[in-house]
Design a protein around this motif. Sequence first.
Motif, mmCIF file in Angstrom:
data_model
loop_
_atom_site.group_PDB
_atom_site.id
_atom_site.type_symbol
_atom_site.label_atom_id
_atom_site.label_comp_id
_atom_site.label_asym_id
_atom_site.label_seq_id
_atom_site.Cartn_x
_atom_site.Cartn_y
_atom_site.Cartn_z
ATOM 1 N N THR A 331 64.373 -37.806 102.271
ATOM 2 C CA THR A 331 64.154 -36.440 101.791
ATOM 3 C C THR A 331 64.603 -36.306 100.349
ATOM 4 N N ARG A 332 65.750 -36.882 100.035
ATOM 5 C CA ARG A 332 66.233 -36.835 98.657
ATOM 6 C C ARG A 332 65.286 -37.604 97.716
ATOM 7 N N GLU A 333 64.827 -38.782 98.195
ATOM 8 C CA GLU A 333 63.872 -39.556 97.383
ATOM 9 C C GLU A 333 62.559 -38.792 97.197
ATOM 10 N N LEU A 334 62.101 -38.098 98.262
ATOM 11 C CA LEU A 334 60.869 -37.301 98.176
ATOM 12 C C LEU A 334 61.000 -36.206 97.144
ATOM 13 N N GLU A 335 62.110 -35.543 97.146
ATOM 14 C CA GLU A 335 62.348 -34.472 96.166
ATOM 15 C C GLU A 335 62.338 -35.034 94.744
ATOM 16 N N SER A 336 62.942 -36.240 94.588
ATOM 17 C CA SER A 336 62.980 -36.878 93.265
ATOM 18 C C SER A 336 61.562 -37.247 92.799
ATOM 19 N N LYS A 337 60.761 -37.808 93.710
ATOM 20 C CA LYS A 337 59.394 -38.209 93.346
ATOM 21 C C LYS A 337 58.539 -36.991 93.013
ATOM 22 N N LYS A 338 58.780 -35.897 93.770
ATOM 23 C CA LYS A 338 58.021 -34.682 93.477
ATOM 24 C C LYS A 338 58.390 -34.115 92.115
ATOM 25 N N ARG A 339 59.673 -34.225 91.764
ATOM 26 C CA ARG A 339 60.078 -33.782 90.424
ATOM 27 C C ARG A 339 59.411 -34.666 89.356
ATOM 28 N N ASP A 340 59.399 -35.977 89.637
ATOM 29 C CA ASP A 340 58.723 -36.903 88.694
ATOM 30 C C ASP A 340 57.225 -36.555 88.567
ATOM 31 N N ALA A 341 56.607 -36.281 89.692
ATOM 32 C CA ALA A 341 55.181 -35.960 89.680
ATOM 33 C C ALA A 341 54.909 -34.688 88.882
ATOM 34 N N ASN A 342 55.767 -33.693 89.050
ATOM 35 C CA ASN A 342 55.592 -32.437 88.295
ATOM 36 C C ASN A 342 55.721 -32.684 86.790
ATOM 37 N N LYS A 343 56.700 -33.514 86.431
ATOM 38 C CA LYS A 343 56.870 -33.838 85.011
ATOM 39 C C LYS A 343 55.621 -34.576 84.476
#
Length: 578
Positions: A331-343
């Motif tokens: 879940t933490r990794e998913l949140e990080s990847k989603k932040r990366d994707a948004n950037k």
Amino acid sequence: MRLISLKANESTFRTVNFNEYGLSLIVAQQKNPGESERGKTYNGVGKSLLVAIIHFCLGSDGRHYRSFSEKLPGWIFTLNFQIGEDKYSASRATNSMDKILLNDEALSIAKFNDRLKSFCFSIPSEINFLTFRALLPFFIRPKKESYVSFDCPSKTGSDYQKQIYNAFLLGLDVQLAQEKYKIRKEQERIKKLTDNIKKDNLLKEFFSGGKDVTLSLYELNDKITRLENDLIKFEVAEDYYETKSKADDIERILAETQNKITLIENQIRNIDESLKISPDLSKKNIEKAYNEVQIVFSDKLSKTIDQLELFYKQLTENRIRKLTKYKQDLTRELESKKRDANKLKSGLDIQMQYLGAHQALDIFVKVNSQLSSLRNERDGLQKYKQLLDEYHKKNIGIQESLLKLTKKTNDYLKDVEDIIDSMRDYFRNLAKRFYPDAASGITIYNNEGDNQLRYDIEAKIEADSSDGINNVKIFCYDITLLFKGYGHSIHFLFHDSRIFHGIDERQETELFRIANELFGNSNCQYIVTVNQNQLKDIQQYMKEDEFNEIIKKNTVLTLTDDSHAEKLLGIKVDLKYE
């Protein structure tokens, strides 16, 4: 111009002295007429060579006499002649044919011919093609082909030139002839230019597809205006391709990140599903199963099941704990990847906005090239349209000029009708001496056709087309030019023995009688080469005193085949001349 004599610096040459007026006969004889020895003929004694040498001395093109320099090295031929009261001597050497000595003045061939032109012909200024060498053959036909057509004694470049030579000597207005020639040449030039335009690749479709030039120009102007406006708004980014490369990299990384997000989300869903599954292995359930099959639990087995239940409980708790922890990590990794994707999305949007507002330099160049191509096409069509308009106006002007010139010529021919009738009648009267029942005469008409010719000039003797009639026509025409023609001061006529070809004995006799009458009572010369057999034929139609008076008395030179010494050159030599 009258001929006095023809000489050479070599003693073997048979000098020819022409009678000042009247007839001068150069007779070719066979020493032994019955002899059949090969080579003993009238040909080769020098009759035609005599004509060639006279032309040689009077400025003929040296290229026709190459064999003279090869076979007669060191020879110098001299023609003495008279124009008015002045006497002249023209000497030309076989070793230096590019010059002629005129009364000891060395002249180039061109200057000599210009000098003789001014002496012998009254040619109007600014009239092309009328030269001494072009007109002289009408008075001394130079070769065999000269006796094919009455109006063409030598090679001419075109029918127009042939026409203008004859028109001039007949006294017609050659300015009218040249005017039509120039107008028609201009018309032909315009047609040629138009034909060349039609071959242009840009314009081919307009001729083959029937397109309208004016409408096409409107379309081209619209396209050009649109492209010009686009170029005004065009912003060129020098780093366009670098930026596009960055955007492509971001888009690739974003896609990879989205793939990882999807993978993590799938893993989390799998964990959730796993947590829902927990097998029921309690002691109560085990005992129930044993009771159903009627098996009694022993104390020892009961104790073992208690231990197994405890172990399983601990195992399940550990599994839940591990899955829960793994889910939290995912879940933490998913949140990080989603932040990366948004950037990445934000960065990609910025790059795409920049690329949308700017264009690459080569695209700008391509648009400019397209604009230039359209402008060139438009310029070509505009020039084509202008040319068509110009040619259309010129053609209208040319047609008007031709109509005016035709009317002017009709009026002119009507004004000189008496002069034309006089020449027609003169020729006709001569022809009637040979063919009393044949319609004959010289006709001159206004040529109104789409060609370069102003006059249709024809000498006619309406009988069969045998060589004899053709040669009689040549004789009558040449006589007419000499005595009734205009613009010349030539006072001699020289015919080769070919003039008698095909003419029967009575007509040959009549020819000599006519020549004797006309030239015997004038200040002109009639010079003719004749074969012995031709004289023998006419002798039977003349009384002895008439034959002596016309033939024998006027024979200035006799050439025979008995030996080389009695031929014109006095030596054995094989000459070729054109």
